[in-house]
Design a protein around this motif. Structure first.
Motif, mmCIF file in Angstrom:
data_model
loop_
_atom_site.group_PDB
_atom_site.id
_atom_site.type_symbol
_atom_site.label_atom_id
_atom_site.label_comp_id
_atom_site.label_asym_id
_atom_site.label_seq_id
_atom_site.Cartn_x
_atom_site.Cartn_y
_atom_site.Cartn_z
ATOM 1 N N GLY A 270 0.820 -1.212 0.000
ATOM 2 C CA GLY A 270 0.000 0.000 0.000
ATOM 3 C C GLY A 270 0.852 1.259 0.000
ATOM 4 O O GLY A 270 2.066 1.201 -0.138
ATOM 5 N N THR A 271 0.184 2.399 0.143
ATOM 6 C CA THR A 271 0.903 3.679 0.120
ATOM 7 C C THR A 271 0.453 4.560 1.273
ATOM 8 O O THR A 271 -0.589 4.314 1.888
ATOM 9 N N PHE A 278 -6.930 10.753 5.104
ATOM 10 C CA PHE A 278 -6.369 10.113 6.287
ATOM 11 C C PHE A 278 -7.430 9.233 6.930
ATOM 12 O O PHE A 278 -8.555 9.693 7.183
ATOM 13 N N PRO A 279 -7.097 7.975 7.204
ATOM 14 C CA PRO A 279 -8.096 7.115 7.847
ATOM 15 C C PRO A 279 -8.268 7.493 9.317
ATOM 16 O O PRO A 279 -7.377 8.113 9.901
ATOM 17 N N ARG A 287 -2.671 -0.610 6.635
ATOM 18 C CA ARG A 287 -1.489 -1.340 6.148
ATOM 19 C C ARG A 287 -0.855 -2.197 7.237
ATOM 20 O O ARG A 287 0.186 -2.813 6.994
ATOM 21 N N CYS A 288 -1.446 -2.200 8.419
ATOM 22 C CA CYS A 288 -0.781 -2.844 9.560
ATOM 23 C C CYS A 288 -1.364 -4.239 9.787
ATOM 24 O O CYS A 288 -2.577 -4.385 9.997
ATOM 25 N N ILE A 294 -9.523 -1.252 18.154
ATOM 26 C CA ILE A 294 -9.290 0.118 18.633
ATOM 27 C C ILE A 294 -8.453 0.934 17.645
ATOM 28 O O ILE A 294 -8.595 2.157 17.537
ATOM 29 N N CYS A 295 -7.598 0.248 16.884
ATOM 30 C CA CYS A 295 -6.732 0.933 15.913
ATOM 31 C C CYS A 295 -7.546 1.648 14.847
ATOM 32 O O CYS A 295 -7.107 2.649 14.283
ATOM 33 N N ARG A 296 -8.734 1.120 14.556
ATOM 34 C CA ARG A 296 -9.550 1.680 13.461
ATOM 35 C C ARG A 296 -10.363 2.880 13.903
ATOM 36 O O ARG A 296 -10.923 3.590 13.079
#
Ligand SMILES: Nc1ncnc2c1ncn2[C@@H]1O[C@H](COP(=O)(O)OP(=O)(O)OP(=O)(O)O)[C@@H](O)[C@H]1O
Ligand code: SF4
Ligand SMILES: [Mg+2]
Length: 321
Positions: A270-271, A278-279, A287-288, A294-296
């Motif tokens: 990905g890029t 920005f997400p 990409r992780c 919680i990251c989302r």
């Protein structure tokens, strides 16, 4: 001893886009800090902000502050800021090939800095220019001083741009990708010259690069930017041995295993997202491969690590991953 350069929660906008968000790191004298991250992560914007050039590209600081030798840069007048740049702060801009004036002789372009910032006469300025060229291992310095930029190789032009940055006798050099356009041998020579100058003169160097190999070889500390936010900031040893942020780990995984780059140039999938896209949550989450719920949704707050570094990842709990 307090740091020479301190960024405290620096945020920068251009138009209605937030391009840097709460970026913090510090740099001491005699130290080299590598500022790394893929294209578009905000490295050049950070450099332009530190050197006071942000208004030229329509940017503005919306939060935080930059302290240079204890002075709050935002409190300085425009003329004081101009004096700092070229004087106590030398800037090697990205794309130095276009930084030189094509119709002015090389020597004059270097001389003018020490005349302006150190008050030297024409004669003394030229002597200083020739001395700097010798330190930068430029052969036949007198002839080079009389030449025009198009008569020099890329490596020589790059040395001249560094000479210009050094001519005002700076305490800090901000070098934005100073070796990117050069072949590997010349790159290594220029990095060696820069590190030598830091050690000999007690300079501080902010070295912007996307090359983790250069970072491992030259830097004392590393600040990793991702999509305008600081992912991790550590001393170089621990960062490479036990990266605390998955993005740092991925960047390290991109270092070619041998000089030819064979056997393991694992690009990161990905890029970097653009500022328009920005997400939410952790900007690295799409990409992780470790992302959890919680990251989302929630931005990971920067937290200190036990070794005087810092990381912004939900899964890093005061230690490395
Ligand atoms: N003048 C500008 N106007 C609008 N957006 C800009 C401007 N300059 C940079 N940006 C945006 O800011 C973000 C960071 O850009 P920056 O040039 O700092 O990245 P970088 O890390 O230096 O990348 P590279 O490795 O390609 O040099 C990018 O999304 C870029 O599109
Ligand atoms: S916060 Fe989550 S998505 Fe972001 S780097 Fe850490 S684990 Fe990956
Ligand atoms: Mg850049």
């Amino acid at each position: 001893m307090s740091a020479l350069l301190e960024l405290h929660g620096l945020s920068v906008d251009i138009g209605n886009r937030s391009l840097l968000e709460e970026v913090s790191f510090s740099l001491e004298r005699s130290q080299i800090l590598g500022l790394v991250g893929e294209s578009g992560s905000g490295k050049s914007l950070t450099a332009l902000t530190i050197t006071g050039l942000l208004p030229l590209i329509g940017g503005r600081v919306t939060g935080g502050r930059i302290l240079f030798d204890g002075m709050d840069m935002a409190q300085l007048s425009d003329s004081s800021r101009r004096k700092l740049r070229g004087g106590r702060i030398g800037f090697v801009m990205q794309n130095p090939m276009t930084a030189l004036d094509p119709v002015q002789r090389i020597g004059e372009q270097v001389d003018v800095v020490s005349r302006l910032h150190l008050g030297l006469s024409h004669r003394d300025a030229r002597a200083r220019t020739l001395d700097l060229m010798a330190q930068l291992r430029i052969p036949e310095a007198k002839a080079v001083a009389e030449a025009y930029p198009h008569q020099l190789s890329g490596g020589m032009k790059q040395r001249i741009v560094i000479a210009i940055a050094l001519a005002g006798d700076p305490d800090l050099i901000v070098a934005d990708e100073p070796t990117t356009a050069l072949d590997v041998t010349v790159q290594a020579q220029i990095i060696q010259i820069l590190t030598g100058l830091v050690r000999e003169r007690g300079l501080a160097l902010l070295l912007i690069t996307h090359d983790m190999g250069v970072v491992a070889q030259a830097c004392d500390r590393v600040a990793v930017l991702y999509a305008g936010r600081l992912a991790e900031e550590r001393a170089v040893g621990p960062l490479f041995e036990t990266p605390a942020h998955p993005y740092t780990e991925a960047l390290i995984g991109c270092i070619p295993r041998d000089e030819m780059g064979a056997g393991g140039l694992n690009g990161i999938q990905g890029t970097v997202p653009s500022a328009a896209n920005f997400p939410p949550g952790c900007r690295f989450h799409p990409r992780c491969d470790r992302a959890v719920d919680i990251c989302r949704t929630t931005r990971p707050a920067p937290r200190p690590l036990s070794d005087n570094g810092g990381v912004a990842c939900h899964l890093a709990q005061g230690g490395s991953l």
